[in-house]
Design an enzyme around this catalytic site. Structure first.
Site, short mmCIF file in Angstrom:
data_model
loop_
_atom_site.label_atom_id
_atom_site.label_comp_id
_atom_site.label_asym_id
_atom_site.label_seq_id
_atom_site.Cartn_x
_atom_site.Cartn_y
_atom_site.Cartn_z
N HIS A 14 -6.08 -6.78 15.58
CA HIS A 14 -4.87 -5.91 14.95
C HIS A 14 -4.04 -5.49 15.53
O HIS A 14 -3.92 -4.66 16.20
CB HIS A 14 -5.83 -5.04 13.97
CG HIS A 14 -4.99 -3.95 13.45
ND1 HIS A 14 -5.71 -3.02 11.81
CD2 HIS A 14 -3.67 -3.31 13.10
CE1 HIS A 14 -5.00 -2.48 11.27
NE2 HIS A 14 -3.71 -2.56 12.14
N HIS A 16 0.37 -4.61 15.45
CA HIS A 16 1.61 -4.94 14.93
C HIS A 16 3.04 -5.38 16.02
O HIS A 16 3.20 -4.60 16.97
CB HIS A 16 1.88 -3.91 14.21
CG HIS A 16 1.37 -3.34 13.35
ND1 HIS A 16 1.52 -3.79 12.01
CD2 HIS A 16 0.21 -2.52 12.99
CE1 HIS A 16 0.26 -3.42 11.01
NE2 HIS A 16 -0.34 -2.80 11.71
N HIS A 194 -4.00 -4.42 5.46
CA HIS A 194 -4.48 -2.46 5.71
C HIS A 194 -5.05 -2.61 4.30
O HIS A 194 -4.86 -2.32 3.18
CB HIS A 194 -3.92 -1.95 6.23
CG HIS A 194 -3.14 -2.47 7.55
ND1 HIS A 194 -2.24 -3.58 7.47
CD2 HIS A 194 -2.51 -1.16 8.18
CE1 HIS A 194 -1.96 -3.67 8.88
NE2 HIS A 194 -2.21 -2.44 9.44
N GLU A 197 -6.67 2.66 5.44
CA GLU A 197 -6.70 3.92 6.91
C GLU A 197 -6.29 5.33 5.70
O GLU A 197 -7.23 6.09 6.64
CB GLU A 197 -5.37 3.01 7.07
CG GLU A 197 -4.79 3.77 8.59
CD GLU A 197 -3.25 3.28 8.69
OE1 GLU A 197 -3.13 2.50 7.70
OE2 GLU A 197 -3.59 3.39 9.63
N ASP A 275 -3.37 -1.99 17.12
CA ASP A 275 -2.69 -1.67 16.51
C ASP A 275 -1.10 -0.90 16.72
O ASP A 275 -0.41 -2.00 16.34
CB ASP A 275 -2.85 -0.03 15.85
CG ASP A 275 -2.84 0.18 14.04
OD1 ASP A 275 -1.79 -0.94 13.79
OD2 ASP A 275 -2.94 0.84 13.40
N ASP A 276 -0.98 -0.07 16.98
CA ASP A 276 0.93 0.21 17.65
C ASP A 276 0.53 0.59 18.85
O ASP A 276 1.41 2.13 19.59
CB ASP A 276 1.38 0.82 16.87
CG ASP A 276 0.95 0.26 15.22
OD1 ASP A 276 2.10 -0.65 14.67
OD2 ASP A 276 0.65 0.62 14.31
N1 ADE Z 1 2.36 -0.53 10.09
C1 ADE Z 1 2.74 -0.45 11.78
N2 ADE Z 1 1.28 0.07 11.82
C2 ADE Z 1 0.50 0.06 10.24
C3 ADE Z 1 -0.48 1.13 10.27
N3 ADE Z 1 -1.29 1.23 11.00
N4 ADE Z 1 -1.05 1.64 8.84
C4 ADE Z 1 -0.06 0.64 8.02
N5 ADE Z 1 1.13 0.50 8.79
C5 ADE Z 1 1.72 -0.07 9.65
ZN ZN Z 2 -2.01 -1.55 11.34
#
Ligand code: ADE
Ligand code: ZN
Length: 334
Positions: A14, A16, A194, A197, A275-276
């Site tokens: 996971h 991005h 997703h 969340e 994630d990011d």
């Molecule tokens: N795009 C990038 N990170 C995200 C996240 N955690 N949830 C939804 N969209 C995303």
């Molecule tokens: Zn994500």
């Protein structure tokens, strides 16, 4: 434990790619593209990374991504991430990219995919890292817009393994994308999304039943519905959990209250991911370290999480087994 985590063979499921855009690289790329950004320094930009919810983060994430213009920009972004994978013993990664973030501002689909995929090929040659690409639809846009993206992707189908669904979850349920997911599956893309969340357990049900997903990104709110937990276990589906993301976006107030261990005890298959990472304070190993400390995870727990990361990847079974035996060997010796 830090050393055990550092050298633990693992997969990231996971991630991005736009969320790996570190401020230093963002400034460098913005400068070479002669784009002005509303921050004077790297430090000032980093200070802006304070979020109260998913939307707060998305606003700044899309703003950052707009500095990406050329194939070389996408290459540099992706290669920088893959170098970090190499130093963390990430052996395999499944990378999400958001084409609409770029095509909607006039960047060609092929510019995006060619830059990203060339970096993946080079990293496989240089570091032996395997990777797949997941084309993620932006759920705040219309289904019609996603159909356009699906169409644009067809000439590059051989470079894309799966489709995902990301961006603003609340108010954008999976049901909105049922037809485009059906069409994507017909093209051979594996459906992922997703779900749960920030959105309710109901959205996870929809992702399972309407989008027919094979893996759940996040899924935290599935715990609010015991029947749903049973169903996820019955279908043998994994959750790609992102501890530092959950903390940064206030999905979880702090990591000592994170449900990851509870999920494991219930019999859910979980993985740990970043994630990011440029926005949430750490790469995948930092996610392992912080959640280990907060929940007192044992080496056996960490082994199980790393094992899940290979087992629930989209790799073929031979490659999965190779990675798992590498992991088993490591676990036996450590
Ligand atoms: N795009 C990038 N990170 C995200 C996240 N955690 N949830 C939804 N969209 C995303
Ligand atoms: Zn994500």
């Amino acid at each position: 434990m830090e050393k055990f985590i550092q050298n633990l063979p693992k997969a990231e499921l996971h991630l991005h790619i736009e969320g790996t855009f570190e401020p230093e690289l963002l400034f460098e790329i913005a400068q070479r593209n002669k784009i002005s950004i509303p921050y004077k320094t790297v430090e000032e930009l980093r200070k802006a990374y304070q979020f109260d919810c998913l939307q707060d983060f998305l606003d700044i994430y899309y703003q950052g991504a707009s500095a990406l213009q050329t194939e070389q920009d996408f290459y540099d972004l992706t290669f920088a991430y893959l170098q970090k994978c190499h130093t963390q013993n990430v052996r395999h990664t499944e990378i999400m990219f958001d084409p609409q973030t770029h095509t909607d501002r006039g960047i060609a689909f092929e510019t995006v995919i060619n830059g990203i995929s060339r970096a993946c090929e080079d990293a496989q040659k240089q570091f032996g890292i395997t990777s797949f690409l997941i084309m993620s639809y932006l759920r705040h846009l219309s289904e019609e817009d996603c159909f356009k993206t699906l169409e644009q992707s067809i000439p590059f189908k051989h470079k894309i393994k799966a489709v995902g669904l990301d961006s603003s979850e609340k108010g954008n349920p999976p049901s909105k994308f049922q037809r485009v997911f059906e069409a994507s599956a017909k093209e051979g893309y594996i459906p992922l999304a997703h779900a749960g969340e920030e959105g309710p357990a109901e959205y996870v049900w929809e992702a399972l039943d309407l989008l027919k997903i094979k893996r759940i990104d996040h899924g935290n709110n599935a715990l609010q519905d015991a029947e749903l937990v049973k169903e996820i276990i019955k279908r043998d589906m994994a959750l790609t959990v992102c501890p530092l993301s959950n903390k940064a976006l206030k999905v979880q107030p702090d990591l000592t209250q994170h449900p990851l261990k509870k999920m494991m005890n219930l019999g859910l298959k979980v993985t740990v991911n970043s994630d990011d990472p440029a926005y949430f304070g750490g790469q995948v190993n930092k996610n392992y370290e912080e959640i280990q400390k907060a929940l007192q995870l044992t080496k056996a727990d960490l082994y199980q999480i790393a094992r899940n990361s290979f087992e629930y990847s989209l790799l073929d079974s031979d490659t999965k087994n190779q990675y798992i035996s590498e992991l088993d060997q490591y676990y036996k010796m450590n």
